[in-house]
Design a protein around this motif. Structure first.
Motif, short mmCIF file in Angstrom:
data_model
loop_
_atom_site.label_atom_id
_atom_site.label_comp_id
_atom_site.label_asym_id
_atom_site.label_seq_id
_atom_site.Cartn_x
_atom_site.Cartn_y
_atom_site.Cartn_z
N PRO A 222 30.35 9.01 27.14
CA PRO A 222 29.84 7.91 26.29
C PRO A 222 31.10 6.89 25.75
O PRO A 222 30.62 5.70 25.55
CB PRO A 222 28.93 8.70 25.33
N ASP A 223 31.98 7.18 25.40
CA ASP A 223 33.07 6.56 24.88
C ASP A 223 33.91 5.72 25.84
O ASP A 223 34.92 4.79 25.63
CB ASP A 223 33.88 7.21 23.89
N LEU A 224 33.72 5.99 27.24
CA LEU A 224 34.27 5.24 28.26
C LEU A 224 33.87 4.01 28.33
O LEU A 224 32.54 3.74 28.31
CB LEU A 224 33.89 6.09 29.76
N ARG B 177 18.21 -3.55 39.65
CA ARG B 177 18.96 -2.70 39.63
C ARG B 177 19.98 -2.60 40.92
O ARG B 177 19.39 -2.78 42.16
CB ARG B 177 18.44 -1.46 39.07
N ASP B 178 21.22 -2.08 40.81
CA ASP B 178 21.89 -2.12 41.75
C ASP B 178 22.47 -0.56 41.95
O ASP B 178 22.27 0.19 40.97
CB ASP B 178 22.80 -2.90 42.32
N SER B 179 23.19 0.00 43.21
CA SER B 179 23.77 1.11 43.05
C SER B 179 24.84 1.48 41.95
O SER B 179 25.09 2.48 41.54
CB SER B 179 24.52 1.48 44.53
N VAL B 180 25.52 0.38 41.68
CA VAL B 180 26.47 0.40 40.38
C VAL B 180 25.90 0.90 39.12
O VAL B 180 26.46 1.69 38.30
CB VAL B 180 27.38 -0.74 40.51
N ASP B 181 24.57 0.26 38.80
CA ASP B 181 23.86 0.74 37.61
C ASP B 181 23.97 2.36 37.30
O ASP B 181 24.00 2.70 36.39
CB ASP B 181 22.58 -0.12 37.70
N MET B 182 23.56 2.96 38.54
CA MET B 182 23.41 4.27 38.47
C MET B 182 24.73 5.06 38.03
O MET B 182 24.86 6.02 37.35
CB MET B 182 22.84 5.00 39.87
N ILE B 183 25.65 4.64 38.88
CA ILE B 183 27.06 5.21 38.60
C ILE B 183 27.17 4.97 36.94
O ILE B 183 27.93 6.12 36.28
CB ILE B 183 28.04 4.65 39.39
N ILE B 184 27.19 3.83 36.51
CA ILE B 184 27.50 3.41 35.28
C ILE B 184 26.54 4.49 34.24
O ILE B 184 27.38 4.66 33.29
CB ILE B 184 27.52 2.03 35.02
N GLU B 185 25.56 4.50 34.46
CA GLU B 185 24.81 5.35 33.57
C GLU B 185 25.01 6.77 33.81
O GLU B 185 25.06 7.33 32.55
CB GLU B 185 23.17 5.33 34.08
N GLN B 186 25.59 7.18 34.89
CA GLN B 186 25.99 8.51 34.85
C GLN B 186 27.37 8.68 33.76
O GLN B 186 27.51 9.62 33.32
CB GLN B 186 26.47 8.88 36.39
N TRP B 187 28.13 7.73 34.14
CA TRP B 187 29.40 7.75 33.21
C TRP B 187 29.20 7.66 31.75
O TRP B 187 29.66 8.56 31.02
CB TRP B 187 30.40 6.73 33.41
N ARG B 188 28.26 6.89 31.25
CA ARG B 188 27.75 6.87 29.94
C ARG B 188 27.21 8.11 29.39
O ARG B 188 27.38 8.43 28.42
CB ARG B 188 26.78 5.46 29.98
N LYS B 189 26.33 8.68 30.30
CA LYS B 189 25.89 9.92 29.88
C LYS B 189 26.84 10.91 29.68
O LYS B 189 26.87 11.71 28.75
CB LYS B 189 24.85 10.43 30.64
N GLU B 190 27.91 11.24 30.66
CA GLU B 190 28.77 12.07 30.71
C GLU B 190 30.15 11.84 29.79
O GLU B 190 30.44 12.65 29.29
CB GLU B 190 29.36 12.42 32.23
#
Length: 164
Positions: free
Chosen positions: A18-20, A3-16
């Protein structure tokens, strides 16, 4: 895969949100991070030759142009995609370091060329090998096949911009 730092960012966006769609965001986020790491690493390498990346680019462009290692300033800034002012500053700095010199055209004194000096040629001949070695180290995590595929994919993106 790690995993890299971008994975965390993407997970946060998916949580907040979800349709993005986050694929492009992830790609460009990774490219930006890679660019920062590469810039730092290559910058350290350039400094070993008392150069910055812009100065290296000028010397390398003159060197790859072939003998007599001489181009008009407009050819340089067009190839390097910088402003004429930025190119003038780079040439001035390289001239002070005795790595390039301005040469008047013998048939038209209004035309000026930028030419590698012997010192400039010696430095770029050494620096280019160190530069490529550093780039290869940065990509050592990729197989030859992965590197070839990445090169093809990135070329598609560059071609899109160069057609616009």
């Amino acid at each position: 895969m790690n995993r890299d730092s971008v994975d965390m960012i993407i997970e946060q966006w998916r949580k907040e949100v979800p349709d993005l769609s986050t694929t492009a965001m992830a790609i460009f986020g990774r490219l930006q991070r890679i660019n920062k790491h590469v810039g730092r690493s290559l910058g350290n390498n350039f400094s070993r030759f008392n150069l910055n990346s812009g100065e290296f680019d000028v010397l390398a462009t003159l060197r790859r142009s072939g003998e007599p290692y001489m181009l008009k300033p407009t050819d340089l800034y067009n190839q390097l995609m910088v402003t004429s002012g930025a190119m003038t500053n780079r040439i001035d700095t390289l001239e002070k370091k005795s790595l390039v010199m301005r040469v008047n055209d013998v048939s038209d004194r209004r035309t000026v060329y930028v030419k590698l000096t012997e010192k400039g040629l010696k430095i770029i001949n050494e620096a280019i090998y160190e530069h490529v070695n550093e780039e290869e180290k940065l990509l050592e995590c990729l197989s030859k096949e992965d590197a070839d595929m990445l090169n093809i994919i990135l070329k598609k993106i560059v071609c899109k911009f160069e057609k616009e």
